[in-house]
Design an enzyme around this catalytic site. Sequence first.
Site, PDB file in Angstrom:
ATOM      1  N   PHE A   1       2.692   8.624  -0.919  1.00 31.87           N
ATOM      2  CA  PHE A   1       1.918   7.415  -0.725  1.00 31.87           C
ATOM      3  C   PHE A   1       0.450   7.620  -1.064  1.00 31.87           C
ATOM      4  O   PHE A   1      -0.302   6.665  -1.048  1.00 31.87           O
ATOM      5  CB  PHE A   1       2.055   6.921   0.722  1.00 31.87           C
ATOM      6  CG  PHE A   1       3.483   6.766   1.158  1.00 31.87           C
ATOM      7  CD1 PHE A   1       4.396   6.149   0.332  1.00 31.87           C
ATOM      8  CD2 PHE A   1       3.905   7.270   2.373  1.00 31.87           C
ATOM      9  CE1 PHE A   1       5.714   6.009   0.723  1.00 31.87           C
ATOM     10  CE2 PHE A   1       5.213   7.132   2.770  1.00 31.87           C
ATOM     11  CZ  PHE A   1       6.128   6.497   1.949  1.00 31.87           C
TER      12      PHE A   1
ATOM     13  N   TRP B   1       0.828  -1.210   0.000  1.00 29.78           N
ATOM     14  CA  TRP B   1       0.000   0.000   0.000  1.00 29.78           C
ATOM     15  C   TRP B   1       0.855   1.250   0.000  1.00 29.78           C
ATOM     16  O   TRP B   1       0.502   2.262  -0.612  1.00 29.78           O
ATOM     17  CB  TRP B   1      -0.921   0.001   1.223  1.00 29.78           C
ATOM     18  CG  TRP B   1      -1.668   1.288   1.402  1.00 29.78           C
ATOM     19  CD1 TRP B   1      -2.846   1.645   0.826  1.00 29.78           C
ATOM     20  CD2 TRP B   1      -1.284   2.407   2.220  1.00 29.78           C
ATOM     21  NE1 TRP B   1      -3.218   2.902   1.230  1.00 29.78           N
ATOM     22  CE2 TRP B   1      -2.282   3.397   2.073  1.00 29.78           C
ATOM     23  CE3 TRP B   1      -0.183   2.665   3.052  1.00 29.78           C
ATOM     24  CZ2 TRP B   1      -2.210   4.615   2.746  1.00 29.78           C
ATOM     25  CZ3 TRP B   1      -0.126   3.880   3.717  1.00 29.78           C
ATOM     26  CH2 TRP B   1      -1.129   4.833   3.555  1.00 29.78           C
ATOM     27  N   HIS B   2       2.012   1.190   0.657  1.00 32.01           N
ATOM     28  CA  HIS B   2       2.842   2.381   0.767  1.00 32.01           C
ATOM     29  C   HIS B   2       3.425   2.817  -0.569  1.00 32.01           C
ATOM     30  O   HIS B   2       3.742   4.005  -0.730  1.00 32.01           O
ATOM     31  CB  HIS B   2       3.972   2.151   1.773  1.00 32.01           C
ATOM     32  CG  HIS B   2       3.573   2.396   3.189  1.00 32.01           C
ATOM     33  ND1 HIS B   2       2.980   1.429   3.967  1.00 32.01           N
ATOM     34  CD2 HIS B   2       3.652   3.515   3.973  1.00 32.01           C
ATOM     35  CE1 HIS B   2       2.734   1.936   5.171  1.00 32.01           C
ATOM     36  NE2 HIS B   2       3.117   3.194   5.198  1.00 32.01           N
ATOM     37  N   GLY B   3       3.593   1.932  -1.494  1.00 31.96           N
ATOM     38  CA  GLY B   3       4.151   2.384  -2.764  1.00 31.96           C
ATOM     39  C   GLY B   3       4.460   1.254  -3.714  1.00 31.96           C
ATOM     40  O   GLY B   3       4.552   0.085  -3.329  1.00 31.96           O
TER      41      GLY B   3
END
Length: 474
Positions: A474, A323-325
Site C-alpha cells: 500500500f 488509498w489502499h490500492g
Amino acid sequence: MVFSSNVFLFLFLPLFLAVYYLVPNRARLRNVVVLVASYAFYAWWRVDFLLLFAAVTAFNYAIGQQIARHGAQTPGALRWLKLGVVVDLAVLGYFKYTNFGIETFNGLVANVGIAPFTWTHVLLPIGISFYVFESISYIMDVYRGDAEATRHPLDFATFVSLFPHLIVGPIFRYKDLAGQFEHRTHSVALFGQGAVRFMQGFLKKVLIADTLAPLANHCFSMADPSTADAWLGAITYGTQLYFDFAGYTDMAIGLGLMMGFRFPENFKRPFLSQSNTEFWRRWHISLSNWLRDYVFFALGGSRGSEARTYFNVFMTFFLGGIWHGANWTYVCWGALQGSLIFVERTQGVTGYVKTFRWRRWLPTFVCIMVSMVIFRADSVADAWRLYQAMFLLQHVGGFTDVLLGAATHLQLAVLVIAWCLVLIEGLREFGPKWSFGTPALHSSAAVWLLVPAFVLTILKLSAQGYSAFLYFQF
C-alpha cells in the site's frame, strides 16, 4: 529491507544504534544520524527512488514555509496549500494508479474493437502512500494554524524519513513529534521497554502472521471452496493481517523508544469491536484519524445537512479504500466500509461501548471477516467465488478440504493461540480486574519468557527466510 530480516537484525540495527549512541547527546546531532540511516534504509530497496522521496520532502518543506510566510488561513496561504496538495496527489496518483487506469481503459476499449494503449509499467515506490499523506498533513496543519512551520529542514526531513515508520506507517503528524526532534530523553529503562516491544512485535509477525500466511493463501486460491473453507480462509487472513500489521507497529514503536521517541499507538484491540464504527477507532488508528481530519472535515464534516453528513462519511471511507490500492477490490471494499458506517450512523451508533455484549460483537465480527475477503482477493471475481461459498452453503457436510489436507497441525494450533491472545485482550478490557502480583514481577516473568521465544523466532526466520509485511503493497 524489512525489520523481520537478518540483514536488519544483525547488521543495520546494531550498526545504527552504535553510531547513534556514540554521537554526543544532542538531539539535532542524533537527528542527522537518524536521517542518514533512514535514507540508507530506504535506498536498500531502490536508490533511484530515494531521489523522488527527497524531492517530495524538500517540496513540502518549501510549501510549508510559503504558507507560514503568508499566515494561517489567508488567501495567499490557501493558494500555496492548493499547489502543495495537488502536486502531492499528482505524484501519488501517477505512481499508484497509472497502471490501474490504463488497464481499465484498455479493458473498456477492447470491447469495441479499439487497439489497446501501450505504456511502460510504472513501478510503485514503497511507502509512497504513507510519506505523501504525512506531507499533506503537515502543510494542512500549517495552513490551519494547528502547527508551526518548522524552520529546520533537518527536523522535517528526519520526521518524514524516520525509518521505523517510513514504509508501512503508522501515519504520524509533525506537530505530534515536533518537540521530540528538539529534545528527547534516553535511558536504559526506556531502551529496555523499546526492546521488549520490538520483540513482542517480532513474535506476532514471524510466529503468528507468517505461519498463517500459507493457509490463508491456500483458502483464497481454491477453485471450489466449501462453506467452511471460505470462512476458515476469511478468519485466517483477518488474523494474519492483524498480527502482521500490529506486529510491525509494535516493532516501530519499540524502535522509536530505543531512540527516545514516543510514538502514538495504532491499534487498540480491534477484534473486540462491537460496531464497525468502533472498529475504525481501534484498527489502524493513525489512518482513521487522518481520514477524519483531512478528508471528512475537508468535505464539510457534520456541519451541513444530515444527508450531506452521511455523504461525507461514505466518501471518506470510499476514498480510504482507494488509498489502499489500485484495484477494483479496494474500490468495493471502501464502498462497503462507507456503507456500513453510513447505516450505523443512521442508527445512532457513534463509537466505544463500556460493556461487552455478544449480540453486538457477533454481527460486527461477521462484517469484519466478510470485508476481509474483498480486501484480500486478487479480483472481484475471486471475492465473489468466496462469498458464494460463504453464504450459499456449498458442501456444508463433513470436514473441509483444507482441514483434511492443506492445513498443518502447527497452523491450526497457531490460529487457536492467536485467538486465545485476542481473548486475553478482551478479558483485560472487559473482564474482572484480577491481580497477578506486582507489575514488576509480572513484567520480569514476561521478559524471561520473551527472550528465548525471540531467539527461537530468529532461528525460524533464518530457516524460512523473511516475508514482506502485508502493508508494503500500500
